[in-house]
Design a protein around this motif. Structure first.
Motif, PDB file in Angstrom:
ATOM      1  N   SER A 148     -10.919   4.228   2.630  1.00 13.11           N
ATOM      2  CA  SER A 148     -11.040   5.049   3.827  1.00 13.11           C
ATOM      3  C   SER A 148     -12.103   4.430   4.715  1.00 13.11           C
ATOM      4  O   SER A 148     -12.893   3.609   4.263  1.00 13.11           O
TER       5      SER A 148
ATOM      6  N   LYS B  45     -15.525  -1.289   2.956  1.00 10.09           N
ATOM      7  CA  LYS B  45     -14.586  -2.388   2.774  1.00 10.09           C
ATOM      8  C   LYS B  45     -15.059  -3.664   3.477  1.00 10.09           C
ATOM      9  O   LYS B  45     -15.060  -4.736   2.882  1.00 10.09           O
TER      10      LYS B  45
ATOM     11  N   ASN C 155     -17.680   2.338  -5.059  1.00  8.64           N
ATOM     12  CA  ASN C 155     -18.730   1.695  -4.252  1.00  8.64           C
ATOM     13  C   ASN C 155     -19.883   2.658  -3.939  1.00  8.64           C
ATOM     14  O   ASN C 155     -19.753   3.861  -4.110  1.00  8.64           O
TER      15      ASN C 155
HETATM   16  N1  LIG Z   1     -25.935   2.357   0.398  1.00  9.38           N
HETATM   17  C1  LIG Z   1     -24.795   1.680   0.518  1.00  9.38           C
HETATM   18  N2  LIG Z   1     -24.213   1.596   1.707  1.00  9.38           N
HETATM   19  C2  LIG Z   1     -23.066   0.893   1.831  1.00  9.38           C
HETATM   20  C3  LIG Z   1     -22.489   0.232   0.718  1.00  9.38           C
HETATM   21  N3  LIG Z   1     -21.354  -0.388   1.156  1.00  9.38           N
HETATM   22  C4  LIG Z   1     -21.264  -0.139   2.485  1.00  9.38           C
HETATM   23  N4  LIG Z   1     -22.289   0.644   2.894  1.00  9.38           N
HETATM   24  C5  LIG Z   1     -22.544   1.162   4.253  1.00  9.38           C
HETATM   25  O1  LIG Z   1     -21.492   2.034   4.611  1.00  9.38           O
HETATM   26  C6  LIG Z   1     -21.189   1.924   5.992  1.00  9.38           C
HETATM   27  C7  LIG Z   1     -19.731   1.601   6.208  1.00  9.38           C
HETATM   28  O2  LIG Z   1     -19.445   0.299   5.683  1.00  9.38           O
HETATM   29  P1  LIG Z   1     -18.272  -0.602   6.227  1.00  9.38           P
HETATM   30  O3  LIG Z   1     -18.271  -1.822   5.387  1.00  9.38           O
HETATM   31  O4  LIG Z   1     -18.379  -0.774   7.693  1.00  9.38           O
HETATM   32  O5  LIG Z   1     -17.027   0.322   5.880  1.00  9.38           O
HETATM   33  P2  LIG Z   1     -15.467   0.162   6.175  1.00  9.38           P
HETATM   34  O6  LIG Z   1     -15.163   1.112   7.273  1.00  9.38           O
HETATM   35  O7  LIG Z   1     -14.815   0.554   4.900  1.00  9.38           O
HETATM   36  O8  LIG Z   1     -15.217  -1.278   6.502  1.00  9.38           O
HETATM   37  C8  LIG Z   1     -22.121   0.856   6.538  1.00  9.38           C
HETATM   38  O9  LIG Z   1     -23.215   1.494   7.126  1.00  9.38           O
HETATM   39  C9  LIG Z   1     -22.538   0.081   5.297  1.00  9.38           C
HETATM   40  O10 LIG Z   1     -23.783  -0.517   5.438  1.00  9.38           O
HETATM   41  C10 LIG Z   1     -23.141   0.331  -0.554  1.00  9.38           C
HETATM   42  O11 LIG Z   1     -22.709  -0.210  -1.565  1.00  9.38           O
HETATM   43  N5  LIG Z   1     -24.279   1.079  -0.590  1.00  9.38           N
END
Ligand SMILES: Nc1nc2c(ncn2[C@@H]2O[C@H](COP(=O)(O)OP(=O)(O)O)[C@@H](O)[C@H]2O)c(=O)[nH]1
Lengths: 425, 301
Positions: A21, A26, A152
């Motif tokens: 989501s 991701k 995650n």
């Molecule tokens: N604390 C923490 N934050 C995470 C982790 N993975 C992603 N985030 C944060 O979650 C938010 C969304 O991540 P993003 O990779 O853009 O999500 P996407 O929409 O699935 O591509 C960002 O602010 C990331 O820094 C994790 O393992 N731990």
């Protein structure tokens, strides 16, 4: 590391897709895989640093690496399938990166169609959501051989084992109802890097492999159907030159199984049989060829064969099914909804024909995984079971047995757009 | 790997041959773009494999900017002679002389933009319905979403919102009159794959790819070759260095790499250790973060 002997040339290719989501992490995970495997170059890194600053971030935002087109960058979303590449000494990886929005089922279906593996992300804080159910369902519908559930953001739940175990058993409850073969679970933090490439020091209780270890070691040798030889004829090669006056090769990619010189093959739809005279790949003459090689095959006998025909071998009684009436699980891709009774162009292997949608049996509610026989209006991103009637016989295997000969697309005859993807039941 | 598996290069090769055959089967008048660079050399090699022992059933086409390294042209002509392939050459200079485009001026002048006009003109004139190019998805962010079969409208433009989904091995090349397709058979290859494949297949390359002494100067952190039609800016000075090309394009906007690699093994090692992407050496991409994307919309390769 010197070339041919170093093993450099001896890598396998693994294709995987990622689903999750929005905000599950991701993009961060993919950025992490690329970064830790050193697929990110300095100039790209510089560009990301600049862009991170511009958008007001303090840390370098790895997620920016995977954001593509300008419009999307401005909206801050990704809206399509994007392909990324990285390699380790063992394998070359192709990632089909698909976004997690509700309306983009079709993107995940597209990315999943060629994948050996699917990574499905679950946010440890939120647990299993409707989306997780949908992603697992699509992975099973598309028969992705391996599914890796990455739990995650473990750092945000104090790396607690109970959280991981609970999510694991929730997913198991879903997957037990679906036909998925190989499901793995890994607790990770994409942001910090726990269990992505390097083992986490924060989760001693987890004894399984890291995500990268899995990607490098999943057994993909039997992901393709190795038993049933199928080669759709793509192009007839006839040089008619002084050196090769009588050469008549059937060019095509072997979709499954293997072929030896001397084997008896059957030609569909005519049903004639002949023996394999030569198998050529450029100036190499092969004794044996197998999926997914592209070759040129000559037969002993002169038979009229053209594009759209298929060379097959009967093994263990398995031959393609020949029929004009097929049951298909269809994912609708287009904004213009499906027309019941409508006529479309159907493409399957190298064959093309027209077809009519005879009936819609049910719509799949991919959030509850229940069939709905009453809601039969088919809109973009809907998954439905339909009956199709084709203008000429189709030869196919059921998708569950053979992803390459059991898949099809429908094309709108007025706009030429690809409007649906189908898996033959 | 068991005996029924092939390595990643063979698998990429099989996929590309499949795509090239699909083009020959689905289109009436396809063409393969040939720049003399390593990607188009590999693509042409794959085309020969796809139809052997018959000749490649479509012509090649070179859009000549006039800003070439002379080695490239010689290599092209020798290759055509050796393989019996036909190469159509279209000149950017003609486009300029016909008044269809105005040459850029200034120190950073490049013919990249005009090249697009020459290409689209040629496609229209020769009534090509598919043009294969050696673009790879790993080259640049905007290419990551590119399809194998990329639909172009009657103006030759690319609409990122209106591209057809591609699933399994099924490619849809249907189109209306006046529209055409760009097809990218080596979409899934990386720079490393290309080099390894050249090594595995022992494909001959223009000498430019190997180390040689050349007069070069630095511009915006990129080493550029001296050429008759290049102006030096203030503060830039020529030096003799050992260099090789990572890509071969328009001399005015293609950087060279300081290197003493004189064989494929050394180049592969260099590529493996390198910290800058190929396009990092291309001045035309540096103009803005979305430079590539903008040019793509207009119909650039
Ligand atoms: N604390 C923490 N934050 C995470 C982790 N993975 C992603 N985030 C944060 O979650 C938010 C969304 O991540 P993003 O990779 O853009 O999500 P996407 O929409 O699935 O591509 C960002 O602010 C990331 O820094 C994790 O393992 N731990």
């Amino acid at each position: 590391m010197s070339g041919k002997e170093s093993g450099y040339l001896d890598m396998e290719l693994l294709r995987f897709t990622t689903a999750g989501s929005v905000d599950d992490g991701k993009s961060t995970l993919i950025g992490r895989l690329l970064f830790d495997s050193k697929a990110i170059f300095e100039d790209q890194m510089e560009a990301i640093e600049k862009a991170s600053l511009r958008s007001g971030g303090e840390d370098v935002n790895l997620a920016l690496l995977t954001d593509g087109l300008k419009a999307e960058r401005e909206q801050g979303i990704t809206i399509d399938v994007a392909y990324r590449y990285f390699a380790t000494p063992k394998r070359k990886f192709i990632i089909a990166d698909t976004p997690g929005h509700i309306q983009y089922t079709r993107n995940m279906v597209t990315g999943a169609s060629t994948a050996n593996a699917a990574i499905i992300l679950v946010d440890a804080r939120h647990g299993v959501l409707e989306q997780t159910r949908r992603h697992t369902y699509i992975a099973s519908l598309l028969q992705i051989p391996h599914i890796i559930i990455c739990v995650n953001k473990m750092d945000l739940v104090d790396y607690k084992q109970e959280v991981f175990e609970e999510i694991k058993s929730d997913v198991e409850a879903i997957s037990s109802k679906l036909s998925v073969k190989d499901v793995r679970y890994v607790p990770i933090s994409a942001l910090v890097g726990d269990n992505v490439v390097d083992r986490s020091k924060n989760m001693d209780w987890y004894e399984g492999p890291t995500l990268m270890y899995l990607l490098e070691n999943l057994h993909i040798g039997s992901d393709i159907n190795r038993d049933d030889f199928r080669m759709p004829v793509q192009y007839v090669i006839r040089p008619q030159s002084k050196d090769y006056p009588d050469y008549r090769g059937y060019g095509g990619r072997i979709m499954s199984g293997s072929l030896n010189v001397g084997d008896t093959v059957k030609v569909l739809p005519s049903g004639f049989t002949s023996k394999v005279k030569t198998i050529d790949l450029f100036t190499e003459s092969l004794q044996k060829a197998f999926a997914p090689q592209s070759v040129s095959v000559q037969l002993e006998d002169d038979i009229d064969i053209s594009r759209g025909d298929m060379l097959v071998k009967e093994t263990n009684g398995h031959e393609p099914i020949v029929s004009q009436d097929i049951d298909v699980m269809l994912c609708w891709f287009n904004e213009r909804k499906m027309i019941p009774g409508g006529k479309y162009t159907l493409r399957q292997t190298s064959a093309e024909m027209r077809c009519m949608i005879k009936s819609v049996d049910y719509k799949m509610n991919i959030n509850t995984l229940e069939n709905d026989p009453d809601d039969l209006e088919v809109n973009m991103n809907d998954i439905v079971r339909v009956k199709l009637r084709t203008t000429k016989p189709l030869f196919y295997d059921s998708y569950n047995v053979n992803r390459n000969t059991g898949s099809l697309v429908l094309i709108d005859e007025t706009t030429n757009e690809t409007v649906a993807a189908g898996m033959i039941v | 790997m068991d005996k029924y598996q092939i390595n990643h290069l063979k698998e990429l090769e099989a996929e590309s041959i499949f795509v090239i055959r699909e083009v020959a089967a689905q289109f009436e008048n396809p063409v393969m773009l040939f720049s003399g660079g390593k990607d188009s050399i590999v693509m042409f090699h794959l085309a020969r494999k796809a139809f052997w022992p018959a000749k490649v059933p479509f012509p090649l086409m070179h859009i000549d900017t006039g800003h070439n390294f002379p080695e490239t042209i010689k290599y092209r002509d020798d290759l055509m002679e050796k393989t019996g392939a036909r190469c159509i050459v279209k000149y950017v200079q003609d486009t300029i002389d016909q008044g269809k485009a105005v040459e850029e001026t200034g120190v950073n002048a490049s013919r990249n933009k005009i090249q697009t006009i020459t290409l689209l003109d040629a496609i229209e004139q020769e009534k090509f319905d598919a043009a294969m190019g050696g673009g790879r998805r790993d080259e640049e962010k905007a290419r990551a979403k590119e399809r194998f079969f990329s639909h172009r409208d009657e103006f030759g433009q690319w609409d990122p919102k209106n591209q057809r989904p591609e699933l399994w091995n099924l490619f849809n090349g249907k189109k209306n009159m006046g529209e055409h397709f760009r097809v990218f058979p080596i979409s899934n290859w990386t720079e490393m794959d290309v080099w390894q494949y050249i090594y595995m297949e022992e494909i001959e390359l223009p000498s430019l790819y190997f180390t040689h002494k050349r007069e070069v100067f630095q511009r915006d952190g990129v080493w550029m070759a001296k050429a008759p039609f290049m102006q030096l800016k203030e503060g830039e000075k020529l030096e003799m260095r050992d260099v090789r090309c990572r890509t071969i394009g328009d001399v005015t906007c293609t950087g060279v790499t300081l290197s003493t690699a004189n064989n494929l093994q050394d180049i592969i090692q260099e590529v493996a250790a390198t910290r800058v992407t190929e396009r990092g050496g291309r001045a035309d991409d540096k103009r803005s973060e979305s430079a590539m994307e903008d040019r793509k919309r207009e119909g650039y390769f």
